[in-house]
Design a protein around this motif. Structure first.
Motif, PDB file in Angstrom:
ATOM      1  N   GLU A  41     -12.500   4.356   0.785  1.00  6.48           N
ATOM      2  CA  GLU A  41     -11.379   3.417   0.905  1.00  6.48           C
ATOM      3  C   GLU A  41     -11.871   1.977   0.843  1.00  6.48           C
ATOM      4  O   GLU A  41     -11.311   1.150   0.118  1.00  6.48           O
ATOM      5  N   LEU A  42     -12.893   1.679   1.624  1.00  2.00           N
ATOM      6  CA  LEU A  42     -13.406   0.316   1.656  1.00  2.00           C
ATOM      7  C   LEU A  42     -13.829  -0.135   0.264  1.00  2.00           C
ATOM      8  O   LEU A  42     -13.543  -1.272  -0.149  1.00  2.00           O
TER       9      LEU A  42
ATOM     10  N   SER B 107      -7.083  -6.753   2.760  1.00  2.00           N
ATOM     11  CA  SER B 107      -6.902  -5.830   1.639  1.00  2.00           C
ATOM     12  C   SER B 107      -5.606  -6.154   0.921  1.00  2.00           C
ATOM     13  O   SER B 107      -4.733  -6.858   1.437  1.00  2.00           O
ATOM     14  N   CYS B 108      -5.464  -5.637  -0.283  1.00  2.00           N
ATOM     15  CA  CYS B 108      -4.252  -5.899  -1.060  1.00  2.00           C
ATOM     16  C   CYS B 108      -3.918  -4.682  -1.905  1.00  2.00           C
ATOM     17  O   CYS B 108      -4.758  -3.814  -2.153  1.00  2.00           O
TER      18      CYS B 108
ATOM     19  N   GLU C  16      -1.445  -4.234   5.586  1.00  2.00           N
ATOM     20  CA  GLU C  16      -2.738  -4.281   4.926  1.00  2.00           C
ATOM     21  C   GLU C  16      -3.844  -4.316   5.984  1.00  2.00           C
ATOM     22  O   GLU C  16      -3.624  -4.690   7.133  1.00  2.00           O
ATOM     23  N   PHE C  17      -5.043  -3.923   5.562  1.00  2.00           N
ATOM     24  CA  PHE C  17      -6.182  -3.943   6.467  1.00  2.00           C
ATOM     25  C   PHE C  17      -6.688  -5.373   6.642  1.00  2.00           C
ATOM     26  O   PHE C  17      -6.717  -6.162   5.697  1.00  2.00           O
TER      27      PHE C  17
ATOM     28  N   LEU D 172     -10.511  -0.312  -2.351  1.00  2.00           N
ATOM     29  CA  LEU D 172      -9.429  -1.274  -2.178  1.00  2.00           C
ATOM     30  C   LEU D 172      -9.791  -2.627  -2.774  1.00  2.00           C
ATOM     31  O   LEU D 172     -10.957  -2.982  -2.915  1.00  2.00           O
TER      32      LEU D 172
ATOM     33  N   ARG E 141     -12.390 -13.397  -3.903  1.00  2.00           N
ATOM     34  CA  ARG E 141     -12.327 -11.950  -3.786  1.00  2.00           C
ATOM     35  C   ARG E 141     -13.630 -11.404  -3.248  1.00  2.00           C
ATOM     36  O   ARG E 141     -14.691 -11.988  -3.447  1.00  2.00           O
TER      37      ARG E 141
ATOM     38  N   LEU F  41     -11.565   3.175   8.368  1.00  2.00           N
ATOM     39  CA  LEU F  41     -11.682   3.223   6.922  1.00  2.00           C
ATOM     40  C   LEU F  41     -12.799   4.183   6.541  1.00  2.00           C
ATOM     41  O   LEU F  41     -13.827   4.258   7.225  1.00  2.00           O
TER      42      LEU F  41
ATOM     43  N   ARG G 174       0.811  -1.219   0.000  1.00  2.00           N
ATOM     44  CA  ARG G 174       0.000   0.000   0.000  1.00  2.00           C
ATOM     45  C   ARG G 174       0.845   1.270   0.000  1.00  2.00           C
ATOM     46  O   ARG G 174       0.362   2.352  -0.355  1.00  2.00           O
TER      47      ARG G 174
ATOM     48  N   ARG H 188      -4.848  -4.009  11.427  1.00  2.00           N
ATOM     49  CA  ARG H 188      -3.825  -4.014  10.373  1.00  2.00           C
ATOM     50  C   ARG H 188      -2.926  -5.231  10.557  1.00  2.00           C
ATOM     51  O   ARG H 188      -2.646  -5.657  11.683  1.00  2.00           O
TER      52      ARG H 188
ATOM     53  N   TRP I  54      -9.811  -6.680  -2.155  1.00  2.00           N
ATOM     54  CA  TRP I  54      -9.974  -7.503  -0.953  1.00  2.00           C
ATOM     55  C   TRP I  54      -9.973  -8.989  -1.302  1.00  2.00           C
ATOM     56  O   TRP I  54     -10.531  -9.395  -2.312  1.00  2.00           O
TER      57      TRP I  54
END
Length: 231
Positions: free
Chosen positions: A103-104, A190-191, A178-179, A107, A127, A99, A63, A172, A109
Motif C-alpha cells: 500500500e505504501l 496520500s491521494c 486519506e492517509f 499509493l 511528491r 499500512l 480512495r 487518517r 503521496w
C-alpha cells in the motif's frame, strides 16, 4: 420465543422499501433489521438503497469513491458481500491507521515541510514516492533515496521510520479519509488516482491537483525513472 408483531413488520415490501426506506439514513437502515426478526427479511430488498448510501458516503473520499472501476474491483474482492456489507467494510477500513508495504509503495503521496521546519506552502510542496524500501522526494536532489521501514507499535498502530529522521505517526484525514504520515517537521498525504488534495493543515495551503505542480500526473508515468527524468 415468538416476537410480538410490530407496526413496521406489518408493512408491505413496497411501502417499506419503496416509500419509507429512501428517507432513512444509513444508521436507520442498520437499526431496522434489529427491530424484529420479521424485519430482517427486508434486508435483501434494501440492497439497491445501500448502494446509493455507499455512493453518497464515499463521494468525498477519493480512495473509496464509487466509480465504475471501483465498483468492479469491489465485486471481485468481495463477491459475497451485499452493499450493506461493503458500507460497513468501508466504515472500518477508512479508519485504519496501518499500512502494508504494498500500500505504501502503491499509493500516490504529497510531501511538505511544516511551517516550523521552514515549509513554504506551495513552494515546498512536492511528491513523494516509496519504492523498493526507499523514499524518493521528487524535485529535491539534496535528499537522496532514504531507506524506510514500517514498525508495528501495536495491533492497530504503526510508525514509519525514515533514516535518519525522527519517527512518523500514521493517521487518517477525517475530511477525505486519506492517509497522513507526520512528525513535527514533515507531512505526507496520500491521494487518489486523480491526484486530488484537499488537505489544508500543517502548511498545505489550498486545494490542488497534480497538474498544478511542476510534474505531470502520476497516471502518465510508470517508474521512478520517469519521475526523475522530469526534474
Amino acid at each position: 420465543d415468538d416476537e410480538p408483531p410490530t407496526a413496521w413488520a406489518s408493512l408491505s415490501d413496497d411501502i417499506l422499501c419503496g416509500d419509507l426506506a429512501p428517507f432513512f439514513d444509513a444508521k436507520d437502515m442498520l437499526i431496522l433489521p434489529c427491530v424484529s426478526r420479521g424485519l430482517r427479511a427486508f434486508d435483501p430488498a434494501l440492497d439497491p438503497l445501500w448502494r446509493k448510501r455507499c455512493r453518497a458516503r464515499w463521494q468525498q473520499w477519493p480512495r473509496y469513491r464509487l466509480t465504475n472501476e471501483r465498483d468492479r474491483a469491489l465485486a471481485e474482492r468481495f463477491p459475497n458481500f451485499t452493499w450493506k456489507h461493503k458500507y460497513l467494510w468501508a466504515e472500518k477500513d477508512s479508519k485504519r491507521t496501518t499500512l502494508t508495504k504494498n500500500e505504501l509503495e502503491g499509493l500516490g503521496w504529497y510531501f511538505n515541510f511544516t511551517p516550523s521546519a521552514s515549509g513554504r506552502e506551495d513552494e515546498t510542496l512536492t511528491r513523494a514516492i516509496f519504492r523498493d524500501g526507499s523514499l524518493h522526494l521528487i524535485g529535491m536532489p539534496q535528499y537522496p533515496p532514504m531507506p524506510y521501514r514500517l514498525v508495528n507499535v501495536n495491533s492497530s498502530q504503526q510508525q514509519l521510520m525514515i533514516v535518519p529522521f525522527p519517527s512518523h505517526n500514521i493517521s487518517r484525514n477525517d475530511e477525505d479519509r486519506e492517509f497522513l504520515i507526520t512528525n513535527e517537521n514533515v507531512t505526507f498525504v496520500s491521494c487518489g488516482p486523480d491526484g486530488e488534495l484537499s488537505y489544508r493543515q500543517r502548511g498545505f495551503r489550498r486545494n490542488i491537483t497534480y497538474i498544478q505542480i511542476r510534474e505531470a500526473p502520476f497516471s502518465a508515468m510508470n517508474s521512478i525513472e520517469d519521475y526523475i527524468n522530469l526534474t
